[in-house]
Design a protein around this motif. Structure first.
Motif, PDB file in Angstrom:
ATOM      1  N   VAL A   1       0.822  -1.212   0.000  1.00  0.00           N
ATOM      2  CA  VAL A   1       0.000   0.000   0.000  1.00  0.00           C
ATOM      3  C   VAL A   1       0.861   1.270   0.000  1.00  0.00           C
ATOM      4  O   VAL A   1       0.360   2.361  -0.185  1.00  0.00           O
ATOM      5  CB  VAL A   1      -0.983  -0.013   1.200  1.00  0.00           C
ATOM      6  CG1 VAL A   1      -0.281   0.380   2.488  1.00  0.00           C
ATOM      7  CG2 VAL A   1      -2.191   0.847   0.936  1.00  0.00           C
ATOM      8  N   ALA A   2       2.155   1.106   0.172  1.00  0.00           N
ATOM      9  CA  ALA A   2       3.061   2.261   0.247  1.00  0.00           C
ATOM     10  C   ALA A   2       3.183   2.947  -1.115  1.00  0.00           C
ATOM     11  O   ALA A   2       3.005   2.318  -2.160  1.00  0.00           O
ATOM     12  CB  ALA A   2       4.442   1.799   0.717  1.00  0.00           C
ATOM     13  N   PRO A   3       3.499   4.230  -1.111  1.00  0.00           N
ATOM     14  CA  PRO A   3       3.713   4.935  -2.378  1.00  0.00           C
ATOM     15  C   PRO A   3       4.874   4.322  -3.151  1.00  0.00           C
ATOM     16  O   PRO A   3       5.783   3.729  -2.556  1.00  0.00           O
ATOM     17  CB  PRO A   3       4.069   6.360  -1.955  1.00  0.00           C
ATOM     18  CG  PRO A   3       3.751   6.470  -0.516  1.00  0.00           C
ATOM     19  CD  PRO A   3       3.718   5.085   0.045  1.00  0.00           C
TER      20      PRO A   3
ATOM     21  N   PHE B   1       1.143  15.545  -3.495  1.00  0.00           N
ATOM     22  CA  PHE B   1       1.443  14.163  -3.122  1.00  0.00           C
ATOM     23  C   PHE B   1       0.146  13.399  -2.852  1.00  0.00           C
ATOM     24  O   PHE B   1      -0.039  12.272  -3.315  1.00  0.00           O
ATOM     25  CB  PHE B   1       2.336  14.119  -1.872  1.00  0.00           C
ATOM     26  CG  PHE B   1       2.454  12.742  -1.273  1.00  0.00           C
ATOM     27  CD1 PHE B   1       3.250  11.780  -1.852  1.00  0.00           C
ATOM     28  CD2 PHE B   1       1.728  12.415  -0.129  1.00  0.00           C
ATOM     29  CE1 PHE B   1       3.339  10.502  -1.310  1.00  0.00           C
ATOM     30  CE2 PHE B   1       1.806  11.150   0.423  1.00  0.00           C
ATOM     31  CZ  PHE B   1       2.623  10.184  -0.168  1.00  0.00           C
ATOM     32  N   ASN B   2      -0.753  14.003  -2.091  1.00  0.00           N
ATOM     33  CA  ASN B   2      -2.039  13.394  -1.763  1.00  0.00           C
ATOM     34  C   ASN B   2      -2.780  13.009  -3.054  1.00  0.00           C
ATOM     35  O   ASN B   2      -3.266  11.891  -3.193  1.00  0.00           O
ATOM     36  CB  ASN B   2      -2.862  14.375  -0.928  1.00  0.00           C
ATOM     37  CG  ASN B   2      -4.138  13.797  -0.383  1.00  0.00           C
ATOM     38  OD1 ASN B   2      -4.559  12.700  -0.727  1.00  0.00           O
ATOM     39  ND2 ASN B   2      -4.789  14.547   0.479  1.00  0.00           N
ATOM     40  N   ARG B   3      -2.826  13.925  -4.024  1.00  0.00           N
ATOM     41  CA  ARG B   3      -3.510  13.663  -5.285  1.00  0.00           C
ATOM     42  C   ARG B   3      -2.842  12.518  -6.054  1.00  0.00           C
ATOM     43  O   ARG B   3      -3.497  11.579  -6.499  1.00  0.00           O
ATOM     44  CB  ARG B   3      -3.530  14.933  -6.144  1.00  0.00           C
ATOM     45  CG  ARG B   3      -4.383  14.812  -7.400  1.00  0.00           C
ATOM     46  CD  ARG B   3      -4.177  15.977  -8.348  1.00  0.00           C
ATOM     47  NE  ARG B   3      -2.851  15.988  -8.952  1.00  0.00           N
ATOM     48  CZ  ARG B   3      -2.438  15.150  -9.902  1.00  0.00           C
ATOM     49  NH1 ARG B   3      -3.247  14.217 -10.350  1.00  0.00           N
ATOM     50  NH2 ARG B   3      -1.233  15.244 -10.404  1.00  0.00           N
ATOM     51  N   ARG B   4      -1.518  12.571  -6.184  1.00  0.00           N
ATOM     52  CA  ARG B   4      -0.781  11.544  -6.932  1.00  0.00           C
ATOM     53  C   ARG B   4      -0.869  10.180  -6.242  1.00  0.00           C
ATOM     54  O   ARG B   4      -1.003   9.153  -6.901  1.00  0.00           O
ATOM     55  CB  ARG B   4       0.678  11.938  -7.106  1.00  0.00           C
ATOM     56  CG  ARG B   4       0.888  13.105  -8.018  1.00  0.00           C
ATOM     57  CD  ARG B   4       2.363  13.403  -8.180  1.00  0.00           C
ATOM     58  NE  ARG B   4       2.594  14.609  -8.935  1.00  0.00           N
ATOM     59  CZ  ARG B   4       3.790  14.982  -9.385  1.00  0.00           C
ATOM     60  NH1 ARG B   4       4.861  14.238  -9.154  1.00  0.00           N
ATOM     61  NH2 ARG B   4       3.917  16.105 -10.066  1.00  0.00           N
TER      62      ARG B   4
ATOM     63  N   ALA C   1      -4.086  -4.044  -1.600  1.00  0.00           N
ATOM     64  CA  ALA C   1      -3.553  -3.750  -0.261  1.00  0.00           C
ATOM     65  C   ALA C   1      -4.483  -2.810   0.494  1.00  0.00           C
ATOM     66  O   ALA C   1      -4.720  -2.995   1.696  1.00  0.00           O
ATOM     67  CB  ALA C   1      -2.152  -3.161  -0.376  1.00  0.00           C
ATOM     68  N   LEU C   2      -5.048  -1.824  -0.192  1.00  0.00           N
ATOM     69  CA  LEU C   2      -5.986  -0.908   0.441  1.00  0.00           C
ATOM     70  C   LEU C   2      -7.252  -1.644   0.878  1.00  0.00           C
ATOM     71  O   LEU C   2      -7.763  -1.410   1.979  1.00  0.00           O
ATOM     72  CB  LEU C   2      -6.328   0.249  -0.503  1.00  0.00           C
ATOM     73  CG  LEU C   2      -7.280   1.313   0.036  1.00  0.00           C
ATOM     74  CD1 LEU C   2      -6.746   1.963   1.307  1.00  0.00           C
ATOM     75  CD2 LEU C   2      -7.553   2.363  -1.032  1.00  0.00           C
TER      76      LEU C   2
ATOM     77  N   GLN D   1      -5.184   3.332  -6.993  1.00  0.00           N
ATOM     78  CA  GLN D   1      -6.178   2.709  -7.851  1.00  0.00           C
ATOM     79  C   GLN D   1      -5.595   1.595  -8.719  1.00  0.00           C
ATOM     80  O   GLN D   1      -6.357   0.833  -9.323  1.00  0.00           O
ATOM     81  CB  GLN D   1      -6.865   3.768  -8.710  1.00  0.00           C
ATOM     82  CG  GLN D   1      -7.659   4.716  -7.838  1.00  0.00           C
ATOM     83  CD  GLN D   1      -8.393   5.769  -8.619  1.00  0.00           C
ATOM     84  OE1 GLN D   1      -8.752   5.572  -9.756  1.00  0.00           O
ATOM     85  NE2 GLN D   1      -8.633   6.903  -7.984  1.00  0.00           N
ATOM     86  N   ASP D   2      -4.261   1.466  -8.796  1.00  0.00           N
ATOM     87  CA  ASP D   2      -3.709   0.346  -9.570  1.00  0.00           C
ATOM     88  C   ASP D   2      -3.926  -0.944  -8.798  1.00  0.00           C
ATOM     89  O   ASP D   2      -4.223  -0.930  -7.600  1.00  0.00           O
ATOM     90  CB  ASP D   2      -2.238   0.581  -9.946  1.00  0.00           C
ATOM     91  CG  ASP D   2      -1.266   0.472  -8.783  1.00  0.00           C
ATOM     92  OD1 ASP D   2      -1.442  -0.397  -7.914  1.00  0.00           O
ATOM     93  OD2 ASP D   2      -0.309   1.264  -8.751  1.00  0.00           O
TER      94      ASP D   2
END
Length: 120
Positions: free
Chosen positions: A48-50, A68-71, A84-85, A77-78
Motif C-alpha cells: 500500500v506504500a507509495p 502528493f495526496n492527489r498523486r 492492499a488498500l 487505484q492500480d
C-alpha cells in the motif's frame, strides 16, 4: 448502518498505546534502527506504500503534500495498491486500526492519506 472505522496514525518509534488495535506498518522500507520485536506490529503492508518514484519526489516537503495526496490517491487505484488498500479496509472493519510510519511528520505522510480514505 455501520459507523466509521477508527483509524489512527502513529510513528513506529512510539511505544504502542493500549487502544491501538491492529498495528500495521505502511512504509515500503523497514524503519532504520528498529527491531521487529520493538516495532510491535501485527503486519507490514508494503503493497500500500507509495511508489519509490513518488516517495523520492515528495521527500515529505510540506509544500508538496497536497500534490502528493492527489498523486498517491491515483496510485492507490492500480491493482497492487488497490488490493492492499482493500485489505486495510477489512482490518479496519474488525476494530481499531493504527497505521504506523517511520516519518518524522506522520500528519503529512501516506499514513494520513490512507487513514482519511479508510475513515470515509
Amino acid at each position: 448502518m455501520a459507523g466509521k472505522a477508527t483509524v489512527r496514525v502513529r510513528r513506529v518509534y512510539e511505544s504502542p498505546a493500549r487502544g491501538d488495535g491492529a498495528r500495521v506498518l505502511v512504509d515500503r522500507l523497514w524503519p532504520r534502527g528498529l527491531s521487529k520485536d520493538k516495532a510491535h506490529l501485527d503486519e507490514w503492508c508494503k503493497g500500500v506504500a507509495p511508489s519509490t518514484e513518488l516517495r523520492k519526489w515528495y521527500g515529505h516537503d510540506p509544500e508538496l503534500f497536497e500534490e502528493f495526496n492527489r498523486r498517491y490517491r491515483a496510485e492507490l487505484q492500480d491493482s497492487e495498491h488497490a488490493d492492499a488498500l482493500a485489505h486495510l479496509r477489512d482490518l479496519a472493519k474488525g476494530g481499531t486500526l493504527t497505521l504506523v510510519t517511520a516519518t518524522r511528520h506522520p500528519e503529512i505522510s501516506q499514513a494520513e492519506v490512507l487513514a482519511a480514505l479508510l475513515r470515509s
